[in-house]
Design an enzyme around this catalytic site. Structure first.
Site, mmCIF file in Angstrom:
data_model
loop_
_atom_site.group_PDB
_atom_site.id
_atom_site.type_symbol
_atom_site.label_atom_id
_atom_site.label_comp_id
_atom_site.label_asym_id
_atom_site.label_seq_id
_atom_site.Cartn_x
_atom_site.Cartn_y
_atom_site.Cartn_z
ATOM 1 N N LYS A 35 37.046 -1.464 13.174
ATOM 2 C CA LYS A 35 36.288 -1.405 11.908
ATOM 3 C C LYS A 35 34.933 -0.735 12.150
ATOM 4 O O LYS A 35 34.498 -0.580 13.302
ATOM 5 C CB LYS A 35 36.105 -2.816 11.351
ATOM 6 C CG LYS A 35 35.293 -3.744 12.234
ATOM 7 C CD LYS A 35 35.373 -5.181 11.752
ATOM 8 C CE LYS A 35 34.657 -6.090 12.725
ATOM 9 N NZ LYS A 35 33.707 -6.995 12.138
ATOM 10 N N ARG A 133 33.265 -18.673 5.850
ATOM 11 C CA ARG A 133 33.069 -17.312 5.359
ATOM 12 C C ARG A 133 34.370 -16.992 4.632
ATOM 13 O O ARG A 133 34.658 -17.621 3.627
ATOM 14 C CB ARG A 133 32.780 -16.404 6.571
ATOM 15 C CG ARG A 133 32.102 -15.117 6.239
ATOM 16 C CD ARG A 133 31.736 -14.325 7.478
ATOM 17 N NE ARG A 133 32.902 -13.849 8.211
ATOM 18 C CZ ARG A 133 32.865 -13.054 9.275
ATOM 19 N NH1 ARG A 133 31.699 -12.659 9.769
ATOM 20 N NH2 ARG A 133 33.969 -12.657 9.890
ATOM 21 N N HIS A 165 38.971 -17.400 12.495
ATOM 22 C CA HIS A 165 37.862 -16.731 13.186
ATOM 23 C C HIS A 165 36.822 -17.783 13.564
ATOM 24 O O HIS A 165 36.533 -18.685 12.782
ATOM 25 C CB HIS A 165 37.262 -15.684 12.236
ATOM 26 C CG HIS A 165 36.369 -14.678 12.895
ATOM 27 N ND1 HIS A 165 36.661 -14.059 14.090
ATOM 28 C CD2 HIS A 165 35.171 -14.145 12.497
ATOM 29 C CE1 HIS A 165 35.691 -13.191 14.399
ATOM 30 N NE2 HIS A 165 34.774 -13.236 13.451
ATOM 31 N N ARG A 221 41.764 -10.664 19.481
ATOM 32 C CA ARG A 221 41.141 -9.543 18.767
ATOM 33 C C ARG A 221 39.865 -9.131 19.512
ATOM 34 O O ARG A 221 38.858 -9.834 19.470
ATOM 35 C CB ARG A 221 40.794 -9.957 17.329
ATOM 36 C CG ARG A 221 41.984 -10.480 16.536
ATOM 37 C CD ARG A 221 41.642 -10.658 15.059
ATOM 38 N NE ARG A 221 40.545 -11.558 14.802
ATOM 39 C CZ ARG A 221 40.659 -12.871 14.587
ATOM 40 N NH1 ARG A 221 41.852 -13.462 14.613
ATOM 41 N NH2 ARG A 221 39.596 -13.616 14.344
ATOM 42 N N TYR A 264 2.541 7.104 13.169
ATOM 43 C CA TYR A 264 2.027 6.443 11.965
ATOM 44 C C TYR A 264 1.339 5.108 12.281
ATOM 45 O O TYR A 264 1.875 4.295 13.029
ATOM 46 C CB TYR A 264 3.178 6.133 11.003
ATOM 47 C CG TYR A 264 3.824 7.340 10.360
ATOM 48 C CD1 TYR A 264 3.070 8.336 9.769
ATOM 49 C CD2 TYR A 264 5.206 7.437 10.330
ATOM 50 C CE1 TYR A 264 3.677 9.424 9.164
ATOM 51 C CE2 TYR A 264 5.828 8.522 9.713
ATOM 52 C CZ TYR A 264 5.054 9.516 9.136
ATOM 53 O OH TYR A 264 5.655 10.583 8.544
ATOM 54 N N CYS A 311 9.544 6.755 13.680
ATOM 55 C CA CYS A 311 9.556 7.419 12.376
ATOM 56 C C CYS A 311 11.002 7.658 11.943
ATOM 57 O O CYS A 311 11.939 7.284 12.643
ATOM 58 C CB CYS A 311 8.806 8.744 12.456
ATOM 59 S SG CYS A 311 7.197 8.586 13.240
ATOM 60 N N MET A 312 11.174 8.314 10.810
ATOM 61 C CA MET A 312 12.532 8.540 10.316
ATOM 62 C C MET A 312 13.352 9.415 11.262
ATOM 63 O O MET A 312 14.533 9.177 11.479
ATOM 64 C CB MET A 312 12.483 9.198 8.932
ATOM 65 C CG MET A 312 13.843 9.298 8.277
ATOM 66 S SD MET A 312 13.805 10.167 6.714
ATOM 67 C CE MET A 312 12.882 9.036 5.685
ATOM 68 N N ASP A 313 12.686 10.417 11.866
ATOM 69 C CA ASP A 313 13.411 11.413 12.650
ATOM 70 C C ASP A 313 12.951 11.509 14.092
ATOM 71 O O ASP A 313 13.453 12.356 14.832
ATOM 72 C CB ASP A 313 13.211 12.813 12.039
ATOM 73 C CG ASP A 313 13.279 12.782 10.531
ATOM 74 O OD1 ASP A 313 14.366 12.456 10.033
ATOM 75 O OD2 ASP A 313 12.261 13.057 9.877
#
Ligand SMILES: Cc1ncc(COP(=O)(O)O)c(C=O)c1O
Length: 374
Positions: A35, A133, A165, A221, A264, A311-313
């Site tokens: 998954k 769950r 589970h 599993r 930043y 940062c983002m990148d």
């Protein structure tokens, strides 16, 4: 094309991990859990590597993931287990995907679809043994297995499995483990009493398959351990190799004076004249912003820590007076056994107060997966 950043995935490691897990589980058949894009490693290559390593089953959360396995020509038994209303039950039935049934209403819906198609649906009934769950609670279990047994008589349905589970298998000795096993045994007895003959009974995830022989039943599993990562902090599993290495080439370096605020918010300030190296991976690529001033990175042959805000990148590393040049690889995590000093996904998990699952599954779509082996 040479990419400035990539996640290298060693398919031989995944196949070897599958072999190793079968050994750890005393030969019990293994379901490789693929998954979430194979825990971020790439679902199809991971699935093929797991099958090559001896996994007999594949497990996915969603039917769409299972269908993608089928579209790729994978014929091994596949089970999908999170099935909200509106999911493509018919396509799953037609493609021989075992449906994890966690709710009596879902059993009705599967039955209706099987009748409409004139096919026998394969369902695996899930008992909620205490995770609270998914799964059918003990109070409703008797009715569920009776309904399933009636549907088996008409040929609309085959109960191929009964499963559950664990909540705390990653804490060996936790009292909930024995309690859940006891509920599971009761659920199996109730299924048996109404004449169900599941092909597979299973409850063990990676942690349980490694630490709990009495939880193996007919199938285990293996998720995180298939990718070479231990499900239990500070618990080394012999024979497992982390399959993913996340690395990026330094984009540029620069000298800055003492007292320079970095990135930043200036959350890191240089305490001397030093060299900064810019690494072009950021939180959009799965480097959590919480790794600010904490994330471990191997660069120039030495372990270092991210300097300042992620940062983002991109993020920055202070390399002091070391010779580090643009184009050199910074390794965020990989296999410490392969290259000493390489941080592991577990090291990242530790500094971020999370689990390695989150580290590998969050590597973003902008980071190409580069496959070796297989
Ligand atoms: C139902 C189920 N079984 C097995 C697994 C695999 O767990 P692990 O990665 O801990 O082996 C998962 C993953 O969360 C799961 O949801």
């Amino acid at each position: 094309m040479a990419h400035f950043a990539h996640a290298r995935v060693d398919l031989d490691a995944i196949a070897d991990n599958a072999r190793s897990l079968r050994g750890h589980a005393g030969g019990t058949p293994l379901m490789g859990v693929v998954k979430a894009d194979g825990y971020g490693h790439g679902m199809l290559p991971a699935a093929r590597a797991l099958l090559a390593g001896g996994a007999g089953w594949l497990g996915t959360a969603f039917i769409d993931e299972g269908l993608r396995l089928r579209e790729a020509g994978i014929t091994a038994p596949v089970m999908s287990w999170i099935i909200p209303p509106g999911e493509p039950l018919g396509a799953a039935i037609e493609n021989d995907i075992d449906l994890g049934v966690s709710d009596p209403l879902l059993l009705d819906a599967v039955l209706a679809e099987a009748r409409r198609l004139g096919r026998t649906a394969r369902v695996q009934l899930k008992i909620d043994t205490g995770l609270n769950r998914g799964g059918v609670g003990s109070a409703e279990w008797g009715d569920l297995v009776e309904a399933a047994a009636r549907a088996e008589e008409t040929g609309d349905l085959k109960v191929s499995g009964v499963w559950s589970h664990f909540a705390c298998a990653d804490e060996p000795g936790h009292p909930s483990i024995a309690a859940q096993l006891a509920v599971f045994h009761d659920a199996l007895a109730a299924a048996d009493k109404v004449g169900l003959t599941p092909e597979v009974r299973h409850i063990a995830n990676s942690a349980a398959l490694l630490t709990l022989p009495e939880a193996r039943f007919d199938l285990v599993r293996g998720g995180i351990a298939s990718y070479g990562l231990s499900p239990i902090p500070n618990y080394d599993v012999p024979g497992l190799r982390p399959a993913m290495t996340l690395r990026a080439r330094v984009a540029l370096t620069k000298r800055v004076p003492a007292g320079s605020g970095v990135s930043y918010g200036h959350r890191y300030v240089t305490d001397r004249e030093t060299t900064l190296a810019l690494v072009p991976l950021g939180y959009a690529d799965g480097v959590p912003r919480a790794a600010t001033n904490r994330g471990p990175v191997l660069l120039g042959g030495r372990p270092r820590v991210i300097a300042g805000t992620v940062c983002m990148d991109q993020f920055v590393i202070d390399v002091g007076d070391d010779e580090v040049t643009a184009g050199e690889y910074a390794v965020l995590f990989g296999d410490p056994g392969e290259h000493p000093g390489t941080p592991s996904a577990q090291d990242w998990a530790r500094v971020l107060d999370t689990i390695p699952y989150e580290i590998v599954t969050r590597v973003g779509v902008r980071v190409p997966r580069e496959y070796v082996g297989g």
